[in-house]
Write a protein that holds these residues in place. Structure first.
Motif, short mmCIF file in Angstrom:
data_model
loop_
_atom_site.label_atom_id
_atom_site.label_comp_id
_atom_site.label_asym_id
_atom_site.label_seq_id
_atom_site.Cartn_x
_atom_site.Cartn_y
_atom_site.Cartn_z
N LEU A 1 1.18 -1.28 -0.02
CA LEU A 1 0.28 -0.21 0.13
C LEU A 1 0.65 1.19 -0.30
CD1 LEU A 1 -2.80 0.72 -0.10
CD2 LEU A 1 -2.26 1.46 2.59
N ALA A 2 1.87 1.55 1.01
CA ALA A 2 3.02 2.36 0.80
C ALA A 2 3.67 2.96 -0.59
CB ALA A 2 3.12 2.35 1.95
N PRO A 3 4.07 1.61 -1.45
CA PRO A 3 4.54 2.57 -2.81
C PRO A 3 3.28 2.42 -3.13
CG PRO A 3 4.65 0.26 -2.15
CD PRO A 3 4.56 0.56 -0.26
N LEU A 4 2.08 2.16 -3.16
CA LEU A 4 1.34 2.70 -4.22
C LEU A 4 1.16 3.90 -4.09
CD1 LEU A 4 -0.61 1.48 -6.22
CD2 LEU A 4 -1.67 0.96 -4.64
N VAL A 5 0.75 4.43 -2.78
CA VAL A 5 -0.04 5.85 -2.06
C VAL A 5 1.06 6.94 -3.10
CG1 VAL A 5 -0.28 6.70 -0.62
CG2 VAL A 5 -1.37 4.99 -0.44
N GLN A 6 2.29 6.62 -2.55
CA GLN A 6 3.70 7.40 -3.21
C GLN A 6 3.51 7.32 -4.38
OE1 GLN A 6 7.18 5.76 -1.27
NE2 GLN A 6 6.58 6.51 0.78
N ARG A 7 3.01 6.62 -5.36
CA ARG A 7 3.17 6.54 -6.66
C ARG A 7 1.98 7.29 -7.67
NH1 ARG A 7 1.24 3.12 -10.07
NH2 ARG A 7 0.68 0.98 -8.80
N LEU A 8 1.07 7.05 -6.99
CA LEU A 8 -0.68 7.13 -7.00
C LEU A 8 -0.14 8.85 -6.81
CD1 LEU A 8 -2.84 4.82 -5.51
CD2 LEU A 8 -2.22 5.80 -8.11
N ALA A 9 0.79 9.66 -5.61
CA ALA A 9 0.06 10.88 -5.16
C ALA A 9 1.16 11.96 -6.40
CB ALA A 9 0.91 10.44 -3.68
N ALA A 10 2.79 10.95 -6.56
CA ALA A 10 3.28 11.53 -7.56
C ALA A 10 2.81 11.92 -9.04
CB ALA A 10 4.76 10.62 -7.82
N GLN A 11 2.16 10.55 -9.11
CA GLN A 11 1.28 10.91 -10.88
C GLN A 11 0.16 11.94 -10.36
OE1 GLN A 11 0.01 6.97 -11.40
NE2 GLN A 11 1.91 6.28 -12.36
N ASP A 12 -0.20 12.87 -9.41
CA ASP A 12 -1.43 13.34 -9.19
C ASP A 12 -2.61 12.77 -9.70
OD1 ASP A 12 0.00 15.62 -7.94
OD2 ASP A 12 0.65 16.53 -10.25
N ALA A 13 -2.20 11.36 -9.55
CA ALA A 13 -3.84 10.40 -9.21
C ALA A 13 -4.49 10.98 -8.91
CB ALA A 13 -3.60 9.52 -9.62
N ASN A 14 -6.25 10.95 -9.38
CA ASN A 14 -7.47 11.16 -8.55
C ASN A 14 -8.31 9.91 -8.54
OD1 ASN A 14 -9.14 11.57 -11.43
ND2 ASN A 14 -8.72 13.45 -10.74
N GLN A 15 -8.06 8.86 -9.08
CA GLN A 15 -8.29 8.13 -8.55
C GLN A 15 -7.94 6.27 -8.99
OE1 GLN A 15 -11.78 7.03 -11.38
NE2 GLN A 15 -11.27 9.30 -12.35
N TYR A 16 -8.46 5.39 -8.35
CA TYR A 16 -8.25 4.28 -8.63
C TYR A 16 -8.51 2.97 -8.36
CZ TYR A 16 -3.82 0.65 -9.10
OH TYR A 16 -2.87 -0.04 -9.69
N ARG A 17 -8.41 1.92 -8.82
CA ARG A 17 -9.34 1.11 -8.99
C ARG A 17 -8.80 -0.24 -8.62
NH1 ARG A 17 -12.32 3.90 -11.71
NH2 ARG A 17 -11.19 3.59 -13.61
N ILE A 18 -8.95 -1.26 -7.43
CA ILE A 18 -7.74 -2.54 -7.47
C ILE A 18 -8.48 -3.89 -7.68
CG2 ILE A 18 -6.75 -3.59 -6.17
CD1 ILE A 18 -5.25 -1.08 -4.91
N PHE A 19 -8.32 -4.56 -8.17
CA PHE A 19 -10.12 -6.03 -8.20
C PHE A 19 -8.88 -6.36 -7.59
CE2 PHE A 19 -11.56 -3.07 -11.06
CZ PHE A 19 -12.45 -3.18 -11.36
N ARG A 20 -9.55 -8.18 -7.10
CA ARG A 20 -9.09 -9.73 -6.77
C ARG A 20 -9.92 -10.72 -7.44
NH1 ARG A 20 -5.91 -6.27 -5.33
NH2 ARG A 20 -4.77 -6.15 -3.48
N PHE A 21 -9.74 -11.68 -7.19
CA PHE A 21 -10.51 -12.69 -8.18
C PHE A 21 -9.84 -13.89 -7.64
CE2 PHE A 21 -7.94 -9.32 -10.81
CZ PHE A 21 -8.98 -8.77 -11.51
N ASP A 22 -11.36 -14.59 -8.09
CA ASP A 22 -11.10 -15.99 -7.41
C ASP A 22 -10.52 -16.99 -8.40
OD1 ASP A 22 -12.92 -16.38 -9.21
OD2 ASP A 22 -14.83 -16.18 -8.71
N GLU A 23 -11.13 -18.00 -7.96
CA GLU A 23 -10.07 -19.47 -8.59
C GLU A 23 -10.81 -19.50 -9.68
OE1 GLU A 23 -11.04 -22.90 -6.17
OE2 GLU A 23 -9.71 -22.20 -4.91
N ASP A 24 -11.14 -19.12 -10.06
CA ASP A 24 -11.90 -19.41 -11.65
C ASP A 24 -11.69 -17.71 -12.50
OD1 ASP A 24 -12.78 -21.64 -11.30
OD2 ASP A 24 -14.99 -21.09 -10.43
#
Length: 207
Positions: A91-114
């Motif tokens: 999480l910490a490096p992701l936050v740093q990267r998004l802040a550096a990019q001046d991003a205003n939104q981001y989505r992460i997905f998780r998936f099941d076995e299929d």
């Protein structure tokens, strides 16, 4: 919408094709907003689920809530959310990267076995641009972009929403893709670009 246009919606920057829908009922929870905005966000997910034919539920047996929406004013606030780093690795490096990019939104997905979607984390940084967007529009946009695993560049040139009498609504062509993707005759996950042809055929059949 042609099969080629549909294919582009699920073709990622690295050239790979991946279309995935939710494999379980959606259970959203929202952090960092007042009750009024909370109702708008849940209402947007209800509307998109009604369109797709997918279901919502009161609780997810595994996670409690499987769509977690975070509103905040500074990316650094995410690192202060208890246990979020357990749900979102690195999480910490992701936050740093998004802040550096001046991003205003981001989505992460998780998936099941299929490979179907089992969870999503939505981060919305309320910067100057985001503050200009009506809450209803913002909520609908996030729900639409979470109901399927779209390409990372699907909506870089055109929003999935359009204006009708000054009100943001889902574009009919995008609505058609969502309905087709959730048709029970189609698989929940597809990694072959030929799936776009099947989606196109289902769109025609559902019209």
């Amino acid at each position: 919408m042609t099969a080629d246009q549909i294919e582009a919606l699920f073709t990622r920057s690295d050239g790979s094709f991946l279309c995935a829908r939710w494999g379980r009922p959606i259970v959203p929870i929202v952090f960092g907003v007042e009750d009024e905005t909370l109702s708008m966000v849940k209402g947007a997910f209800e509307a998109v689920c009604a369109l797709s034919g997918h279901k919502m539920a009161e609780t997810d047996p595994e996670l409690g809530a499987n769509v977690m929406v975070f509103f905040f004013r500074d990316w650094a606030e995410l690192t202060q959310v208890p246990d979020l780093d357990r749900l979102v690795p690195d999480l910490a490096p992701l936050v740093q990267r998004l802040a550096a990019q001046d991003a205003n939104q981001y989505r992460i997905f998780r998936f099941d076995e299929d490979g179907a979607i089992r969870a999503s984390f939505i981060f919305i940084c309320m910067d100057t641009e985001m503050m200009k967007v009506p809450a209803e529009t913002l909520a609908l946009s996030q729900a639409v972009q979470t109901i399927l695993l779209w390409s990372d560049r699907a909506f870089t040139d055109a929003s999935p929403l359009a204006l009708a009498d000054g009100v943001a609504v889902l574009r009919p062509d995008i609505a058609g893709v969502i309905r087709a993707a959730y048709d029970p005759v189609l698989p929940a996950v597809a990694q072959d670009a030929s799936h776009a042809l099947r989606l196109s055929a289902r769109m025609e059949a559902l019209q």
